[in-house]
Design a protein around this motif. Structure first.
Motif, short mmCIF file in Angstrom:
data_model
loop_
_atom_site.label_atom_id
_atom_site.label_comp_id
_atom_site.label_asym_id
_atom_site.label_seq_id
_atom_site.Cartn_x
_atom_site.Cartn_y
_atom_site.Cartn_z
N GLY B 89 0.53 -0.97 0.03
CA GLY B 89 0.02 0.23 -0.39
C GLY B 89 0.74 1.13 0.35
O GLY B 89 0.18 2.25 0.26
N LYS B 90 1.90 1.37 0.14
CA LYS B 90 3.40 2.40 0.10
C LYS B 90 3.64 2.83 -1.28
O LYS B 90 4.03 1.64 -2.06
CB LYS B 90 4.02 2.20 0.48
N TYR B 91 2.92 3.66 -1.90
CA TYR B 91 4.11 4.58 -3.24
C TYR B 91 5.53 5.18 -3.60
O TYR B 91 5.83 4.77 -4.21
CB TYR B 91 2.58 5.32 -3.76
N MET B 92 5.30 5.27 -2.32
CA MET B 92 7.14 6.00 -2.53
C MET B 92 8.12 5.73 -1.69
O MET B 92 7.67 4.42 -1.33
CB MET B 92 6.81 7.58 -1.18
N VAL B 153 -1.05 11.64 -1.16
CA VAL B 153 -1.55 10.36 -1.77
C VAL B 153 -1.85 9.96 -2.33
O VAL B 153 -1.45 9.07 -3.08
CB VAL B 153 -1.60 9.40 -0.46
N ALA B 154 -3.27 10.49 -2.70
CA ALA B 154 -3.32 10.56 -3.97
C ALA B 154 -2.83 10.76 -4.90
O ALA B 154 -2.72 9.84 -5.98
CB ALA B 154 -5.01 11.57 -4.12
N ASN B 155 -1.88 12.26 -4.90
CA ASN B 155 -0.91 12.16 -6.49
C ASN B 155 0.16 11.58 -6.37
O ASN B 155 0.50 10.75 -7.50
CB ASN B 155 -0.59 13.52 -5.78
N GLN B 156 0.57 10.87 -5.25
CA GLN B 156 1.24 9.37 -5.08
C GLN B 156 1.31 8.27 -5.61
O GLN B 156 1.64 7.70 -6.45
CB GLN B 156 1.86 9.15 -3.40
N LYS B 157 -0.45 8.43 -5.50
CA LYS B 157 -0.94 6.80 -6.34
C LYS B 157 -1.34 6.91 -8.06
O LYS B 157 -0.62 6.49 -8.78
CB LYS B 157 -2.27 7.04 -5.24
N TYR B 158 -0.89 8.64 -8.60
CA TYR B 158 -1.49 8.84 -9.32
C TYR B 158 -0.66 8.67 -10.33
O TYR B 158 -0.43 7.94 -11.33
CB TYR B 158 -1.82 9.84 -9.39
N THR B 185 10.44 -2.80 -11.91
CA THR B 185 9.63 -3.77 -11.57
C THR B 185 8.70 -2.70 -10.15
O THR B 185 9.18 -1.11 -9.61
CB THR B 185 11.05 -4.40 -9.86
N GLU B 186 8.07 -3.41 -9.05
CA GLU B 186 6.98 -2.79 -8.21
C GLU B 186 8.12 -1.58 -7.41
O GLU B 186 7.42 -0.56 -7.43
CB GLU B 186 6.66 -3.34 -7.22
N GLN B 187 9.28 -2.35 -7.03
CA GLN B 187 10.03 -1.19 -6.48
C GLN B 187 10.54 0.09 -7.63
O GLN B 187 11.09 1.29 -6.19
CB GLN B 187 11.23 -2.55 -5.48
N GLN B 188 10.75 -0.47 -8.43
CA GLN B 188 11.76 0.87 -9.06
C GLN B 188 10.42 1.85 -9.32
O GLN B 188 10.95 2.59 -9.51
CB GLN B 188 12.20 -0.13 -10.52
N ILE B 189 9.61 1.31 -9.86
CA ILE B 189 8.26 1.91 -9.90
C ILE B 189 8.06 3.10 -8.96
O ILE B 189 7.87 4.66 -8.93
CB ILE B 189 7.20 2.03 -10.09
N LYS B 190 7.93 2.63 -7.77
CA LYS B 190 8.16 3.21 -6.38
C LYS B 190 9.03 4.46 -5.81
O LYS B 190 9.03 5.54 -5.68
CB LYS B 190 8.26 2.38 -5.00
N ASP B 191 10.65 4.19 -6.62
CA ASP B 191 11.93 4.50 -6.27
C ASP B 191 11.89 6.47 -7.42
O ASP B 191 11.54 7.28 -7.12
CB ASP B 191 12.90 4.42 -6.83
N VAL B 192 10.66 5.45 -8.64
CA VAL B 192 10.83 7.11 -9.42
C VAL B 192 9.44 7.73 -9.08
O VAL B 192 9.79 9.25 -9.53
CB VAL B 192 10.11 6.39 -10.62
N THR B 193 8.32 7.05 -8.14
CA THR B 193 7.22 8.16 -7.59
C THR B 193 7.87 8.59 -6.99
O THR B 193 7.52 10.09 -6.71
CB THR B 193 6.30 7.22 -7.48
N ALA B 194 8.66 8.47 -6.60
CA ALA B 194 9.51 8.76 -4.75
C ALA B 194 10.22 10.35 -5.51
O ALA B 194 10.21 11.64 -5.08
CB ALA B 194 10.14 8.77 -3.88
N TYR B 195 11.25 9.79 -6.32
CA TYR B 195 11.41 11.24 -7.69
C TYR B 195 11.25 12.28 -7.39
O TYR B 195 11.07 13.46 -7.94
CB TYR B 195 12.09 10.90 -8.74
#
Lengths: 270, 205, 104
Positions: B89-92, B153-158, B185-195
């Motif tokens: 459930g974490k996007y970042m 969080v809504a924007n993170q999800k987007y 991968t899931e982790q990579q997408i999270k990392d780019v989301t955080a970027y």
């Protein structure tokens, strides 16, 4: 009496590296353009053309013949202006051929070299250029100043153009790309590389009048067959066969769209 | 009277001409795939099935990337269902790792080895941090993305969803479906989301 | 032996403008090949221009020059029809000379 005058040495890596920081994108772009202009004074593609000329005139193969009687569409032995009218339809093979395909035909017919051997190494590297690249550099340089003139005056040419156009817009692969993804919108670029709109006459002319070209970044002459091959690699597609009908069809679409553009190759690229 | 007849005959000829042109177009449309299957070969991880279009690719090619609105909506809804959200459930993730992924352009070509780490090629098309001058312009600038849109969080999800499957939002987007295609991968997408979404990321400085 | 050079020499007023393109790898000796091994240094160290057999220009160069280098210089006192020879010699003892006639 010894007179040492100005020397102009071309160093590339250092130039590009230093231009990356502390400059605006416009400045960086201007620098790259300046560098390109400087290189046009001495395009190393000419060295490929020199070697290509020697290869072209050398007697080789089982028939111990040169390629001098090769017919590129304007009669055996005529080289002037032929590249500006290729791809074209050849009655003897019943096919639309680009320059690289026609060279293979001539190696097979005139020199008796097998098609397998003639297509063994279409693309070389900086340390060992391919013979195809050298021959191409020589022949295209004989069309310098000639307007691109592709005629769809034959059903096969029309077919090549129509299929080529569809290949250009065909989206597939894991990244959903087509040629048009990068080459159908004005004023876009990948990183700092400007992208010509190849479906428009202006963009197609810009590209088709300057390829094949010497690429400074990897010190090699690159042909049109290579250009299309490497685009498909970057599009994450499987690999197109060298001198296949599909590659020639795509080239026909691009060259026809570039009709009227004055050929200035071999060119020089970043 | 005679004139009208001639005009009608000419009209019929034109119509006949159009029909055969349409037939030719349909023939060429059908042949493109056959040409490619004959003229391409698998190399490394770039297998021949990559030439087969899925529904999205087929519709976008057919309608020159501008499908009728109802069809676009249908594609977008279908793609939305394909998105797999993070199991925790974490996007970042880590924006520093995300920066490397955004910079990296390698992956998925016939030269890349199976199992090698792919990049997102983000800078090829987008401006992100202003510190990087070498950026493409095929996509919009994403500089200040989180700061401008809000660190919600809504924007993170987007952002996560958009990277995973861009076609869930724009049916014929130029952007690859980086999650669905197995590029990131899931982790990579999270990392780019955080970027894009971390207030400390250079994108938001 | 080496590869042929591309030499352009033409008169501009009373000065001959010369441009020479040389095909040479110009290896620095610091680059690694695909096998991970250092590629040995291989570069032109001496270039010389002769006008009708008389040396008019000589230079010592090194690895700092790029692959396939281009040299441009002007020669005073030359005239159309003169023979201009360019010679290079590299660190492996390889040599190459090419000659052109200066055009008007």
């Amino acid at each position: 009496m010894r007179k040492s005058l100005t020397t102009l040495a071309v160093a590339c890596a250092a130039f590009l590296a230093t231009s990356a920081f502390g400059q605006t994108p416009e400045e960086v772009k201007k620098g790259v353009e300046q560098y390109r202009e400087m290189l046009e004074l001495g395009n190393p593609a000419e060295l490929y053309a020199l070697k290509g000329e020697a290869l072209f005139k050398k007697k080789r193969g089982p028939k111990n013949a040169s390629l001098e009687q090769c017919d590129f569409g304007k009669g055996p032995g005529v080289l002037k202006g032929v590249y500006a009218e290729m791809p074209r339809y050849f009655a003897d093979t019943g096919k639309v051929q680009d320059l690289e395909s026609r060279l293979v035909t001539c190696m097979v017919q005139l020199q008796g070299i097998s098609e397998k051997d003639a297509t063994k190494r279409p693309f070389g590297n900086a340390d060992k250029p391919s013979e195809n690249e050298q021959l191409v550099a020589y022949i295209v340089s004989q069309s310098y100043g000639d307007p691109i003139n592709i005629k769809l005056d034959n059903p096969k040419m029309k077919e090549a153009y129509e299929i080529g156009k569809r290949l250009f817009f065909y989206r597939a692969g894991p990244w959903d790309f087509s040629c048009a993804t990068c080459h159908a919108e004005e004023n876009t670029r990948i990183r700092l590389q400007d992208l010509p709109v190849l479906s428009s006459p202006a963009g197609a002319k810009a590209a088709m009048t300057t390829w094949p070209a010497y690429r400074v970044s990897n010190s090699q002459l690159k042909t049109m067959e290579w250009r299309i091959n490497d685009c498909y690699r970057q599009m994450r597609f499987p690999e197109p066969n060298f001198i296949s009908d599909s590659v020639i069809a795509l080239t026909t679409y691009l060259a026809y769209t570039a009709n009227g553009g004055v050929y200035k190759g071999p060119g020089i690229k970043r | 009277m005679k004139k009208a007849l001639i005009a009608a005959a000419a009209g019929a000829l034109v119509v006949a001409g159009c029909a055969s042109m349409k037939e030719m177009d349909a023939k060429y449309d059908a042949e493109v795939v056959q040409w490619m299957k004959r003229d391409f070969h698998a190399r490394g991880i770039a297998t021949m099935d990559r030439l087969d279009q899925d529904e999205v690719q087929r519709v976008c090619t057919q309608y020159d990337n501008k499908p009728p609105e109802a069809m676009a909506k249908q594609i977008e809804a279908g793609e939305m269902k394909k998105i797999k959200l993070p199991s925790d459930g974490k996007y970042m993730g880590d924006w520093k790792a995300g920066q490397k992924i955004a910079q990296r352009g390698r992956g998925m070509t016939w030269r890349d080895k199976p199992g090698s780490t792919n990049g997102g090629s983000c800078y090829n098309c987008h401006q992100l941090s202003t510190a990087e001058l070498s950026f493409g312009t095929i996509g919009p600038s994403l500089n200040q993305f989180g700061k401008k849109r809000g660190y919600t969080v809504a924007n993170q999800k987007y952002v996560y969803e958009k990277i995973y499957d861009s076609k869930a939002f724009t049916a014929c987007s130029n952007m690859p479906r980086l999650g669905l295609s197995g590029t990131l991968t899931e982790q990579q997408i999270k990392d780019v989301t955080a970027y894009l979404m971390d207030p400390n990321s250079p994108v938001n400085k | 032996m080496g590869d042929p050079m591309k030499i352009r020499a033409r008169m501009q007023g009373d000065v001959a403008e010369v441009r020479v393109l040389m095909g040479h790898p110009m290896e620095t000796g610091q680059r690694k090949g695909s096998d991970g091994k250092i590629i040995p240094a291989h570069f032109i160290k001496q270039i010389r221009a002769e006008l009708n057999g008389k040396v008019v220009f000589e230079a010592a160069i090194s690895q700092a020059i790029s692959r396939n280098p281009l040299f441009a210089f002007k020669v005073k006192g030359a005239k159309a029809g003169d023979k201009l020879s360019i010679t290079w010699e590299d660190n492996k003892g390889d040599k190459r000379t090419d000659t052109v006639t200066i055009s008007g």
